[in-house]
Design an enzyme around this catalytic site. Structure first.
Site, PDB file in Angstrom:
ATOM      1  N   SER A   1       0.838  -1.183   0.000  1.00 40.81           N
ATOM      2  CA  SER A   1       0.000   0.000   0.000  1.00 40.81           C
ATOM      3  C   SER A   1       0.877   1.238   0.000  1.00 40.81           C
ATOM      4  O   SER A   1       1.924   1.279   0.650  1.00 40.81           O
ATOM      5  CB  SER A   1      -0.886  -0.021   1.249  1.00 40.81           C
ATOM      6  OG  SER A   1      -1.128   1.277   1.681  1.00 40.81           O
ATOM      7  N   LYS A   2       0.424   2.252  -0.738  1.00 41.50           N
ATOM      8  CA  LYS A   2       1.213   3.470  -0.809  1.00 41.50           C
ATOM      9  C   LYS A   2       1.280   4.160   0.543  1.00 41.50           C
ATOM     10  O   LYS A   2       2.037   5.099   0.739  1.00 41.50           O
ATOM     11  CB  LYS A   2       0.641   4.409  -1.871  1.00 41.50           C
ATOM     12  CG  LYS A   2       0.886   3.869  -3.263  1.00 41.50           C
ATOM     13  CD  LYS A   2       0.510   4.868  -4.317  1.00 41.50           C
ATOM     14  CE  LYS A   2       0.766   4.247  -5.698  1.00 41.50           C
ATOM     15  NZ  LYS A   2       0.291   5.095  -6.769  1.00 41.50           N
TER      16      LYS A   2
END
Ligand code: GLU
Length: 528
Positions: free
Chosen positions: A286-287
């Site tokens: 996930s960013k």
């Protein structure tokens, strides 16, 4: 576009057929011998380069280099509302940092440029016009409000939202009427019923009946910007891309792309979709995890070689699962047919171990070692600044000696800045009462030690020091070797742990060892 639409109104919009259809090329596993390999990494500059992107770029890079082909960086910035400042620069900077620079890119230029989609709008308009002309595309006048309502209704009925193709069958008169009100409609692609099947080089024969699950997609927005599907097909065609290696999330879009190739009368490239890269626990990268961005790894002192190694190690594409591969080895050993459909699980806890191996390899390379020395010098200056005992600790010869002695023990040069190594950069404050030995005995030991260090022609290696320290403690009544070691460790570093005492002495050198001993001796009588 409006002019073209008006002209088309004079003909039956569906009458102009291109007359030939293109099926997916019979895929062989790998490029045809002699064919030019051109691959691309096509990120959207909506964020900085992260490990998922690096992996896609890397597989493209190694595939290109293995087949003497070209690796192209294309920035897909058609969704201007999602652009992130500095992301474009970061992506290109980080590819360079990682050692996998593109052959053609926005920065480097090249024969198929420009390499930024927002600078290629004329090409997309041209393709969209061709599709309108052949009847494969049509203008859509639906308002954003209507589309929003459709979406809400579908969601209320627990259905996947899809466009209902309302504008697909507008009569010429209706189009003319609507154009007068709205001269810049969006353009949609008419999805054919039968999507071509294709042989994905990783997933095998694949077909997605897009028309039965999706409404006709917008290919050109009213602001003249294309959507991803059109832009990607147009660019892959004009850039002569031979193989598309991209994330498996695009597998389902490929049938749509093939329909576009077919409608445009173009030969599609071969496709190889790469399985997902996941965290060790199977969750998506996930960013929001800050430790997936390359900038983070670079700043934390991880080597690009270690990242390339761990990323390929957890995936597939190689006959053997081994650690420590360099980029040239990755290129030689890579085999596209060995990529499996399983997701790749990335265990970042192993990264320090990968880094240790690659750091050790760089240390043992005489041409690369000076860069490490320079790096360490910068790190020490930054970390200790004016606390440094004296400028001698910045001497390249001293730094090189430390790197050579500690190779294999440390994962990153940054490790040398941790408290356990502070003795390398600053003199510890130690009082003789901390030495754990009677004061008179300390005097005897120190006298012998200073005698040893003062001996002319002494070559202070770890073996010599160990031998001499053994001899020294053997001559002492009721003082154990371990106590002598503790005394020395404390004197030199002010700590109870750290590298072997002999190594400490060799790294500091005889002069500094003498000075630290003298300093402790002179602490007699002072309060601790
Ligand atoms: N811009 C797309 C992405 O960022 C590229 C997909 C493709 O490689 O076709 O994932």
């Amino acid at each position: 576009m409006a002019a073209l639409l008006k002209r088309l109104l004079r003909a039956d919009p569906r009458a102009v057929a291109l007359g030939h259809s293109v099926g997916c090329r019979e895929a062989s596993l790998g490029p045809d011998p002699g064919a030019t390999v051109r691959v691309r990494f096509a990120p959207s500059p909506t964020g900085f380069l992260h490990l998922g992107g690096l992996r896609t770029a890397l597989y493209n890079y190694i595939f290109a280099k293995k087949h003497q082909g070209s690796f192209i960086l294309r920035l897909e910035d058609t969704d201007q509302s999602r652009l992130v400042p500095r992301a474009a620069e970061n992506i290109e900077d980080m590819l360079e940092w990682a050692g996998i620079p593109p052959d053609e890119s926005p920065r480097r230029g090249g024969p198929a440029g420009p390499y930024i989609q927002s600078q290629r709008l004329a090409l997309y308009a041209q393709a969209s016009d061709a599709l309108l002309k052949s009847g494969a595309a049509y203008p859509c006048f639906c308002s954003p409000q209507r589309l929003e309502l459709l979406k809400k209704e579908a969601l209320r009925n627990r259905q996947t939202p899809r466009y209902d193709n309302r504008c697909r069958n507008l009569s010429q008169a209706q189009v003319a009427q609507k154009l007068a009100m709205d001269p810049k409609p969006a353009i949609r692609f008419r999805l054919e019923e039968a999507a071509p099947a294709f042989q994905d080089l990783v997933y095998g024969w694949t077909q997605h009946e897009v028309a039965s699950v999706e409404g006709d997609p917008v290919i050109l927005k009213s602001d003249g910007f294309p959507t991803y599907h059109l832009a990607c097909v147009v660019d892959d065609h004009h850039m002569n891309i031979s193989h598309v290696l991209r994330g498996s999330e695009w597998l389902v879009s490929t049938s749509k792309h093939l329909l576009l190739y077919q409608a445009l009368g173009w030969q599609p490239p071969q496709f190889a979709h790469l399985p997902l890269l996941l965290n060790r626990d199977g969750s998506k990268l996930s960013k929001r995890q800050k430790d997936i961005f390359l900038e983070h790894f670079a700043a934390a002192g991880f080597l690009p070689e270690a990242l390339l190694d761990i990323i390929t190690n957890c995936g597939s594409g190689f006959a053997e699962n081994q650690m420590g591969r360099t980029l040239p080895e990755l290129i030689t050993q890579f085999d596209l047919t060995r990529i499996t459909c399983h997701s790749a699980l990335l265990d970042l806890e192993k990264l320090p171990e990968f880094n240790r191996l690659h750091l050790q390899r760089l240390v043992s390379n005489e041409t690369q070692r000076p860069q490490l020395v320079e790096k360490l010098q910068t790190l020490v200056k930054e970390a200790f600044g004016n606390q440094l005992q004296d400028k001698d600790v910045l001497d390249p010869a001293y730094l090189e000696r430390i790197i050579l002695l500690r190779q294999g023990h440390i994962s990153r040069l940054q490790d040398l800045l941790s408290p356990v190594y502070s003795y390398l950069w600053t003199r510890p404050a130690v009082h003789r009462s901390q030495l754990g030995i009677d004061s008179e005995k300390v005097d005897v030991i120190v006298k012998r030690l200073l005698g040893l260090l003062g001996r002319s022609g002494l070559n202070l290696t770890q073996d010599v020091v160990n031998r001499e320290l053994k001899k020294l403690s053997e001559g002492l009544e009721d003082t154990k070797y371990s106590s002598v070691m503790k005394l020395l460790r404390m004197t030199l570093s002010g700590q109870l742990q750290g590298p072997p005492v002999a190594e400490m002495m060799v790294s500091l050198g005889p002069k500094e060892v003498q000075e630290r001993i003298q300093k402790v001796l002179s602490s007699q009588g002072e309060n601790t």
